[in-house]
Design a protein around this motif. Structure first.
Motif, PDB file in Angstrom:
ATOM      1  N   PHE A 190       0.837  -1.011   0.005  1.00 61.28           N
ATOM      2  CA  PHE A 190      -0.054  -0.064   0.076  1.00 61.28           C
ATOM      3  C   PHE A 190       0.867   1.193  -0.064  1.00 61.28           C
ATOM      4  CE2 PHE A 190       0.797  -0.293   4.445  1.00 61.28           C
ATOM      5  CZ  PHE A 190       0.976   0.867   5.007  1.00 61.28           C
ATOM      6  N   ALA A 191       0.160   2.379  -0.422  1.00 59.44           N
ATOM      7  CA  ALA A 191       1.006   3.842  -0.468  1.00 59.44           C
ATOM      8  C   ALA A 191       0.193   4.735   0.243  1.00 59.44           C
ATOM      9  CB  ALA A 191       1.415   4.011  -1.771  1.00 59.44           C
ATOM     10  N   THR A 192       0.763   5.659   0.710  1.00 57.12           N
ATOM     11  CA  THR A 192       0.200   6.730   1.349  1.00 57.12           C
ATOM     12  C   THR A 192       0.437   8.141   0.734  1.00 57.12           C
ATOM     13  OG1 THR A 192       1.564   7.396   2.897  1.00 57.12           O
ATOM     14  CG2 THR A 192       0.093   5.599   3.534  1.00 57.12           C
ATOM     15  N   GLU A 193      -0.356   9.247   0.808  1.00 55.06           N
ATOM     16  CA  GLU A 193      -0.174  10.422   0.332  1.00 55.06           C
ATOM     17  C   GLU A 193       1.223  11.314   0.848  1.00 55.06           C
ATOM     18  OE1 GLU A 193      -3.373  13.090   1.287  1.00 55.06           O
ATOM     19  OE2 GLU A 193      -3.122  12.900   3.560  1.00 55.06           O
ATOM     20  N   THR A 194       1.753  10.881   2.061  1.00 54.69           N
ATOM     21  CA  THR A 194       2.924  11.384   2.566  1.00 54.69           C
ATOM     22  C   THR A 194       3.913  10.594   2.449  1.00 54.69           C
ATOM     23  OG1 THR A 194       2.294  10.305   4.757  1.00 54.69           O
ATOM     24  CG2 THR A 194       1.682  12.643   4.431  1.00 54.69           C
ATOM     25  N   GLU A 195       3.879   9.211   1.972  1.00 52.69           N
ATOM     26  CA  GLU A 195       5.013   8.348   1.660  1.00 52.69           C
ATOM     27  C   GLU A 195       5.427   7.702   2.975  1.00 52.69           C
ATOM     28  OE1 GLU A 195       7.907  10.017  -0.968  1.00 52.69           O
ATOM     29  OE2 GLU A 195       6.717  10.245  -2.589  1.00 52.69           O
ATOM     30  N   ASP A 196       4.895   8.057   4.046  1.00 54.87           N
ATOM     31  CA  ASP A 196       4.943   7.281   5.263  1.00 54.87           C
ATOM     32  C   ASP A 196       3.597   6.973   5.940  1.00 54.87           C
ATOM     33  OD1 ASP A 196       4.109   9.773   6.266  1.00 54.87           O
ATOM     34  OD2 ASP A 196       5.962  10.562   7.233  1.00 54.87           O
TER      35      ASP A 196
ATOM     36  N   ARG B  57      11.583   8.442   2.536  1.00 54.50           N
ATOM     37  CA  ARG B  57      10.260   8.180   2.324  1.00 54.50           C
ATOM     38  C   ARG B  57       9.958   7.660   0.721  1.00 54.50           C
ATOM     39  NH1 ARG B  57       7.028  13.146   3.640  1.00 54.50           N
ATOM     40  NH2 ARG B  57       8.976  14.158   3.437  1.00 54.50           N
ATOM     41  N   THR B  58      10.876   8.586  -0.026  1.00 56.20           N
ATOM     42  CA  THR B  58      10.846   8.423  -1.485  1.00 56.20           C
ATOM     43  C   THR B  58      11.600   7.256  -2.109  1.00 56.20           C
ATOM     44  OG1 THR B  58      10.505  10.901  -1.990  1.00 56.20           O
ATOM     45  CG2 THR B  58      10.966   9.474  -3.840  1.00 56.20           C
ATOM     46  N   LEU B  59      12.679   6.967  -1.368  1.00 53.75           N
ATOM     47  CA  LEU B  59      13.525   5.740  -1.565  1.00 53.75           C
ATOM     48  C   LEU B  59      12.557   4.588  -1.287  1.00 53.75           C
ATOM     49  CD1 LEU B  59      16.540   5.263  -2.597  1.00 53.75           C
ATOM     50  CD2 LEU B  59      17.053   5.052   0.027  1.00 53.75           C
ATOM     51  N   ALA B  60      11.958   4.441  -0.273  1.00 54.90           N
ATOM     52  CA  ALA B  60      10.935   3.350   0.151  1.00 54.90           C
ATOM     53  C   ALA B  60       9.720   3.222  -1.288  1.00 54.90           C
ATOM     54  CB  ALA B  60      10.411   3.752   1.360  1.00 54.90           C
ATOM     55  N   VAL B  61       9.475   4.544  -1.533  1.00 53.89           N
ATOM     56  CA  VAL B  61       8.408   4.411  -2.851  1.00 53.89           C
ATOM     57  C   VAL B  61       8.820   3.769  -4.010  1.00 53.89           C
ATOM     58  CG1 VAL B  61       6.947   5.757  -4.173  1.00 53.89           C
ATOM     59  CG2 VAL B  61       6.796   5.875  -1.447  1.00 53.89           C
ATOM     60  N   ASP B  62       9.970   4.283  -4.373  1.00 53.65           N
ATOM     61  CA  ASP B  62      10.852   3.685  -5.335  1.00 53.65           C
ATOM     62  C   ASP B  62      11.136   2.536  -5.354  1.00 53.65           C
ATOM     63  OD1 ASP B  62      10.496   6.585  -6.466  1.00 53.65           O
ATOM     64  OD2 ASP B  62      12.518   7.041  -6.131  1.00 53.65           O
TER      65      ASP B  62
ATOM     66  N   VAL C 250      -3.443   5.827  -0.552  1.00 46.70           N
ATOM     67  CA  VAL C 250      -3.773   6.198  -2.005  1.00 46.70           C
ATOM     68  C   VAL C 250      -3.770   5.155  -2.948  1.00 46.70           C
ATOM     69  CG1 VAL C 250      -3.266   8.845  -1.605  1.00 46.70           C
ATOM     70  CG2 VAL C 250      -1.421   7.230  -2.208  1.00 46.70           C
ATOM     71  N   ALA C 251      -3.114   4.053  -2.563  1.00 41.03           N
ATOM     72  CA  ALA C 251      -3.097   3.070  -3.398  1.00 41.03           C
ATOM     73  C   ALA C 251      -2.992   1.727  -2.638  1.00 41.03           C
ATOM     74  CB  ALA C 251      -2.048   3.088  -4.314  1.00 41.03           C
ATOM     75  N   ARG C 252      -3.424   0.498  -2.869  1.00 33.89           N
ATOM     76  CA  ARG C 252      -3.112  -0.934  -2.158  1.00 33.89           C
ATOM     77  C   ARG C 252      -3.367  -1.944  -3.286  1.00 33.89           C
ATOM     78  NH1 ARG C 252      -3.495  -3.256   2.925  1.00 33.89           N
ATOM     79  NH2 ARG C 252      -3.711  -1.232   3.668  1.00 33.89           N
ATOM     80  N   THR C 253      -2.448  -2.851  -3.323  1.00 39.19           N
ATOM     81  CA  THR C 253      -2.366  -4.175  -3.828  1.00 39.19           C
ATOM     82  C   THR C 253      -1.965  -4.962  -3.117  1.00 39.19           C
ATOM     83  OG1 THR C 253      -1.357  -2.752  -5.650  1.00 39.19           O
ATOM     84  CG2 THR C 253      -0.973  -5.468  -5.602  1.00 39.19           C
ATOM     85  N   ARG C 254      -3.111  -6.179  -2.885  1.00 38.51           N
ATOM     86  CA  ARG C 254      -3.073  -7.023  -1.953  1.00 38.51           C
ATOM     87  C   ARG C 254      -1.925  -8.348  -2.297  1.00 38.51           C
ATOM     88  NH1 ARG C 254      -5.664  -9.005   2.755  1.00 38.51           N
ATOM     89  NH2 ARG C 254      -5.505 -11.006   2.901  1.00 38.51           N
TER      90      ARG C 254
ATOM     91  N   LEU D  64       4.990  -2.727  -7.230  1.00 37.10           N
ATOM     92  CA  LEU D  64       3.949  -2.500  -5.786  1.00 37.10           C
ATOM     93  C   LEU D  64       3.957  -1.141  -5.333  1.00 37.10           C
ATOM     94  CD1 LEU D  64       5.172  -5.838  -4.128  1.00 37.10           C
ATOM     95  CD2 LEU D  64       3.129  -5.519  -5.579  1.00 37.10           C
ATOM     96  N   PRO D  65       3.000  -0.719  -4.853  1.00 32.95           N
ATOM     97  CA  PRO D  65       2.787   0.372  -4.002  1.00 32.95           C
ATOM     98  C   PRO D  65       3.558   0.125  -2.560  1.00 32.95           C
ATOM     99  CG  PRO D  65       0.673  -0.679  -3.728  1.00 32.95           C
ATOM    100  CD  PRO D  65       1.678  -1.417  -4.838  1.00 32.95           C
ATOM    101  N   ALA D  66       4.152   1.038  -2.014  1.00 32.18           N
ATOM    102  CA  ALA D  66       5.132   0.844  -0.866  1.00 32.18           C
ATOM    103  C   ALA D  66       5.056   2.251  -0.016  1.00 32.18           C
ATOM    104  CB  ALA D  66       6.687   0.737  -1.232  1.00 32.18           C
ATOM    105  N   VAL D  67       5.627   2.056   1.099  1.00 31.88           N
ATOM    106  CA  VAL D  67       5.646   3.017   2.147  1.00 31.88           C
ATOM    107  C   VAL D  67       6.585   2.778   3.088  1.00 31.88           C
ATOM    108  CG1 VAL D  67       4.074   2.111   3.733  1.00 31.88           C
ATOM    109  CG2 VAL D  67       4.008   4.474   3.673  1.00 31.88           C
ATOM    110  N   MET D  68       7.281   4.110   3.545  1.00 22.98           N
ATOM    111  CA  MET D  68       8.418   4.043   4.436  1.00 22.98           C
ATOM    112  C   MET D  68       7.400   3.788   6.265  1.00 22.98           C
ATOM    113  SD  MET D  68      10.926   6.768   6.161  1.00 22.98           S
ATOM    114  CE  MET D  68       9.698   7.639   6.870  1.00 22.98           C
TER     115      MET D  68
END
Length: 308
Positions: A74-80, A180-185, A86-90, A192-196
């Motif tokens: 999953f991902a969020t608007e703040t990346e943490d 945070r962006t390193l985690a998302v990238d 804002v996104a989810r892939t189970r 996949l969506p990702a979050v720190m």
């Protein structure tokens, strides 16, 4: 009190909160920090006191090391974890170790990042987080960063009920890198969506967690002595700059902002009066000229505590 104070910032406080608390505890106004830590992030926050505030720019160029965790699915608007999803892939199965390691390896070295919308980067005179809070879209600047190391430190954990995978990491990065962006990238590299999901800064400005002063137990009465015990000299912000011991005549010229004709050839010199840094000069042609002046700096600490 002139010098660099390595402070432990707990999660829940902003970097500005730390500065404000120190101003109260030490009854000083001239205090600054060397690089913002998000409120949810804990760890090392070097603080500049007195004349050392002029060294903040140099201090910020020194590398930083973090430990933390990244969650895939999953991902969020703040990346943490502070922002709305804002996104989810189970995920129905674990993600292979080798795939994660390859994604992380692809993000080492020189990279380009697009800062999070919830960040303090300015565009047209406004912070990105201000645009984000008002629901406004704006083109974000691309920023160069260098990732010295980015590696997984533990086996990925598959959370079947949540459909996510979490793994821990360590990262050593240059100034201006958004973890945070390193985690998302990393998630993007895996499709996949990702979050720190957690972050601690373990090293910054040459300081480790073991070097830091924790402000939470201090009072107006105990803080000055505790700060002096942890204080380090300003020249610690210039670890690669050669030292030059000033003669009496050179010191007189430095006080008047004059150029110096010196035998050294290094791009910069840290000019020392005894054990105290008084200026950093930069080579310009055949002479050295003032770059940063610390004429008011008075160092009374133990020079074995970090004076290089």
């Amino acid at each position: 009190m002139d010098g660099i104070l390595p402070v432990y910032k707990p999660s829940g406080m902003t970097s500005a909160d730390v500065v404000s608390k120190l101003r109260y505890l030490l009854q000083m106004r001239r205090i600054g920090h060397s690089g913002t830590l998000d409120p949810s992030v804990d760890g090392v926050l070097p603080i500049a006191l007195g004349s050392a505030t002029k060294a903040v720019t140099a201090l910020m160029t020194l590398g930083k090391t973090y430990t933390g965790s990244i969650t895939l699915g999953f991902a969020t608007e703040t990346e943490d974890l502070d922002g709305a999803e804002v996104a989810r892939t189970r995920l129905e199965a674990p993600v292979a170790d080798a795939a994660i390691d390859a994604a992380m390896a692809g993000l080492t070295g020189d990279i380009v990042q697009i800062p999070p919308m919830y960040s303090a980067v300015k565009v047209n005179g406004r912070r990105l987080y201000d645009y984000a809070r008002h629901g406004e879209q704006v083109e974000r600047p691309r920023r160069a960063a260098h990732i010295y190391a980015f590696t997984r430190t533990g086996a990925p954990v598959f959370h079947a009920a949540a459909g996510t995978v979490t793994f821990t990491f360590t990262a050593t990065v240059s100034k201006g890198t958004y973890i945070r962006t390193l985690a998302v990238d990393t998630g993007k590299a895996l499709g996949l969506p990702a979050v720190m999901s957690q972050l601690t800064r373990t090293q910054s400005g040459g300081f480790a967690l073991a070097d830091t002063l924790d402000l939470r137990e201090l009072t107006r009465e105990t803080a000055p002595a505790a700060a002096l015990a942890h204080l380090r000299p300003i020249e610690i912000a210039y670890p690669q700059v050669p030292r030059h011991a000033l003669t009496d005549s050179e010191w007189a010229d430095v006080q008047n902002g004059k150029a110096l004709a010196l035998p050294e050839t290094a791009p910069q010199l840290a000019l020392m009066q005894g054990t105290t840094l008084k200026a950093v000069y930069r080579r310009a042609g055949s002479v050295y000229r003032p770059d940063v002046m610390f004429l008011a700096n008075v160092w009374n600490g133990d020079t074995t505590n970090g004076s290089l």
